[in-house]
Design a protein around this motif. Structure first.
Motif, PDB file in Angstrom:
ATOM      1  N   GLU A   8       0.857  -1.175   0.000  1.00 11.93           N
ATOM      2  CA  GLU A   8       0.000   0.000   0.000  1.00 11.93           C
ATOM      3  C   GLU A   8       0.897   1.231   0.000  1.00 11.93           C
ATOM      4  OE1 GLU A   8      -3.481   0.280   2.686  1.00 11.93           O
ATOM      5  OE2 GLU A   8      -2.489   2.075   3.454  1.00 11.93           O
ATOM      6  N   PHE A   9       0.563   2.206  -0.822  1.00 10.55           N
ATOM      7  CA  PHE A   9       1.307   3.457  -0.793  1.00 10.55           C
ATOM      8  C   PHE A   9       0.403   4.621  -1.163  1.00 10.55           C
ATOM      9  CE2 PHE A   9       2.200   1.722  -5.014  1.00 10.55           C
ATOM     10  CZ  PHE A   9       1.922   2.803  -5.850  1.00 10.55           C
ATOM     11  N   HIS A  10       0.852   5.802  -0.786  1.00 13.17           N
ATOM     12  CA  HIS A  10       0.071   7.017  -1.018  1.00 13.17           C
ATOM     13  C   HIS A  10       0.555   7.714  -2.275  1.00 13.17           C
ATOM     14  CE1 HIS A  10      -1.874   6.595   2.832  1.00 13.17           C
ATOM     15  NE2 HIS A  10      -0.688   6.367   3.370  1.00 13.17           N
ATOM     16  N   LEU A  11      -0.391   8.239  -3.013  1.00 13.84           N
ATOM     17  CA  LEU A  11      -0.088   8.982  -4.231  1.00 13.84           C
ATOM     18  C   LEU A  11       0.131  10.453  -3.890  1.00 13.84           C
ATOM     19  CD1 LEU A  11      -2.861   7.484  -6.516  1.00 13.84           C
ATOM     20  CD2 LEU A  11      -0.426   6.984  -6.627  1.00 13.84           C
ATOM     21  N   LYS A  12       1.156  11.034  -4.490  1.00 19.39           N
ATOM     22  CA  LYS A  12       1.393  12.465  -4.284  1.00 19.39           C
ATOM     23  C   LYS A  12       0.409  13.293  -5.097  1.00 19.39           C
ATOM     24  CE  LYS A  12       6.199  11.994  -3.070  1.00 19.39           C
ATOM     25  NZ  LYS A  12       7.584  12.202  -3.450  1.00 19.39           N
ATOM     26  N   ASN A  13       0.075  12.797  -6.269  1.00 15.83           N
ATOM     27  CA  ASN A  13      -0.991  13.422  -7.057  1.00 15.83           C
ATOM     28  C   ASN A  13      -1.758  12.313  -7.765  1.00 15.83           C
ATOM     29  OD1 ASN A  13       0.285  12.710  -9.509  1.00 15.83           O
ATOM     30  ND2 ASN A  13       1.505  14.573  -9.458  1.00 15.83           N
ATOM     31  N   ASN A  14      -2.988  12.584  -8.046  1.00 17.71           N
ATOM     32  CA  ASN A  14      -3.860  11.567  -8.626  1.00 17.71           C
ATOM     33  C   ASN A  14      -4.149  11.859 -10.098  1.00 17.71           C
ATOM     34  OD1 ASN A  14      -5.394   9.298  -8.710  1.00 17.71           O
ATOM     35  ND2 ASN A  14      -7.184  10.189  -7.727  1.00 17.71           N
ATOM     36  N   ILE A  15      -3.228  12.509 -10.765  1.00 17.29           N
ATOM     37  CA  ILE A  15      -3.426  12.889 -12.155  1.00 17.29           C
ATOM     38  C   ILE A  15      -3.028  11.726 -13.063  1.00 17.29           C
ATOM     39  CG2 ILE A  15      -2.761  14.523 -13.957  1.00 17.29           C
ATOM     40  CD1 ILE A  15      -2.120  16.502 -11.656  1.00 17.29           C
ATOM     41  N   ILE A  67      -7.774   1.769  -5.860  1.00 15.37           N
ATOM     42  CA  ILE A  67      -7.509   3.151  -5.476  1.00 15.37           C
ATOM     43  C   ILE A  67      -8.558   3.539  -4.443  1.00 15.37           C
ATOM     44  CG2 ILE A  67      -7.339   5.536  -6.256  1.00 15.37           C
ATOM     45  CD1 ILE A  67      -6.713   4.413  -9.057  1.00 15.37           C
ATOM     46  N   THR A  68      -8.095   3.878  -3.244  1.00 16.14           N
ATOM     47  CA  THR A  68      -9.007   4.282  -2.180  1.00 16.14           C
ATOM     48  C   THR A  68      -8.713   5.726  -1.805  1.00 16.14           C
ATOM     49  OG1 THR A  68      -7.508   3.453  -0.486  1.00 16.14           O
ATOM     50  CG2 THR A  68      -9.209   1.948  -1.262  1.00 16.14           C
ATOM     51  N   ASN A  69      -9.710   6.453  -1.425  1.00 16.77           N
ATOM     52  CA  ASN A  69      -9.589   7.866  -1.020  1.00 16.77           C
ATOM     53  C   ASN A  69      -8.966   8.716  -2.117  1.00 16.77           C
ATOM     54  OD1 ASN A  69     -10.085   6.384   1.269  1.00 16.77           O
ATOM     55  ND2 ASN A  69      -8.401   7.176   2.439  1.00 16.77           N
ATOM     56  N   SER A  70      -8.840   8.202  -3.290  1.00 17.17           N
ATOM     57  CA  SER A  70      -8.178   8.838  -4.438  1.00 17.17           C
ATOM     58  C   SER A  70      -6.745   9.272  -4.139  1.00 17.17           C
ATOM     59  CB  SER A  70      -9.001  10.015  -4.985  1.00 17.17           C
ATOM     60  OG  SER A  70      -9.112  11.034  -4.029  1.00 17.17           O
ATOM     61  N   LYS A  71      -6.179   8.774  -3.057  1.00 13.48           N
ATOM     62  CA  LYS A  71      -4.786   9.089  -2.711  1.00 13.48           C
ATOM     63  C   LYS A  71      -3.998   7.853  -2.277  1.00 13.48           C
ATOM     64  CE  LYS A  71      -4.392  13.597  -3.033  1.00 13.48           C
ATOM     65  NZ  LYS A  71      -3.438  14.215  -3.886  1.00 13.48           N
ATOM     66  N   THR A  72      -4.661   6.726  -2.123  1.00  7.50           N
ATOM     67  CA  THR A  72      -3.990   5.520  -1.649  1.00  7.50           C
ATOM     68  C   THR A  72      -4.177   4.401  -2.665  1.00  7.50           C
ATOM     69  OG1 THR A  72      -4.466   6.162   0.629  1.00  7.50           O
ATOM     70  CG2 THR A  72      -3.810   3.887   0.258  1.00  7.50           C
TER      71      THR A  72
END
Length: 189
Positions: A8-15, A67-72
């Protein structure tokens, strides 16, 4: 035996996340199956000739990304091996492959060189493993022929010896990979 990696990792941007994921997996010829707007599956089908594929990324595998929360991003990757070698001996490649997804999505870092280095190491391991299996077949055939000559049944024991020698040596190689994975993180044979 199959390899199972969960990350699991977090996205810095969701573009363009989905487009980038498709591009990443398309480079390695994965098939894509969109499950929903937030879940996508990339997979490779197994085949009868899977045992002769020298690139572990071409073995039967599946990668489900949510993709959860549009950032994870949640990634579950499984690889089935190549019918004779366990995929556990190639976990270093699969982990690098998954980690490079994060680098690519967050920093646009070129993943090709890093993945290619690990693929090269994996191909070398597979080649050496098949050579060891070939040595096992030859030694098993010689031993089986010798025993067959002593007993008087030449052909049967030679073929049984070749079979046992080949699969016995591949079993030893798989056990070596399994033990090495437990005691070290080295990516060499």
């Amino acid at each position: 035996m199959s390899t199972y990696i969960k990350k699991e990792f977090h996205l810095k941007n969701n573009i363009n996340t989905l487009e980038k994921l498709k591009e990443y997996f398309h480079f390695y010829n994965f098939n894509v199956k969109e499950i929903s707007e937030t879940e996508i599956e990339f997979y490779k089908k197994g085949s009868l000739f899977q045992g002769w594929r020298f690139n572990p990324l071409n073995w039967k595998s599946k990668c489900v990304i949510k993709i959860t929360n549009s950032k994870t991003l949640n990634i579950i990757y499984t690889n089935q091996g190549n019918l004779s070698l366990s995929s556990n001996g190639f976990e270093f490649l699969f982990e690098n492959f998954i980690n490079n997804i994060e680098s690519y999505l967050n920093t646009n870092k070129d993943f090709k060189i890093s993945n290619q280095e690990k693929i090269k190491i994996a191909k070398k391991r597979i080649f050496i493993s098949f050579l060891i299996g070939l040595v096992g077949i030859i030694l098993g055939g010689i031993l089986g022929n010798y025993i067959g000559n002593l007993i008087g049944i030449k052909g049967l024991f030679r073929y049984v010896g070749m079979y046992i020698g080949g699969f016995g040596f591949l079993k030893l190689v798989n056990q070596y990979f399994e033990n090495r994975k437990l005691f070290t993180s080295s990516s060499y044979f």
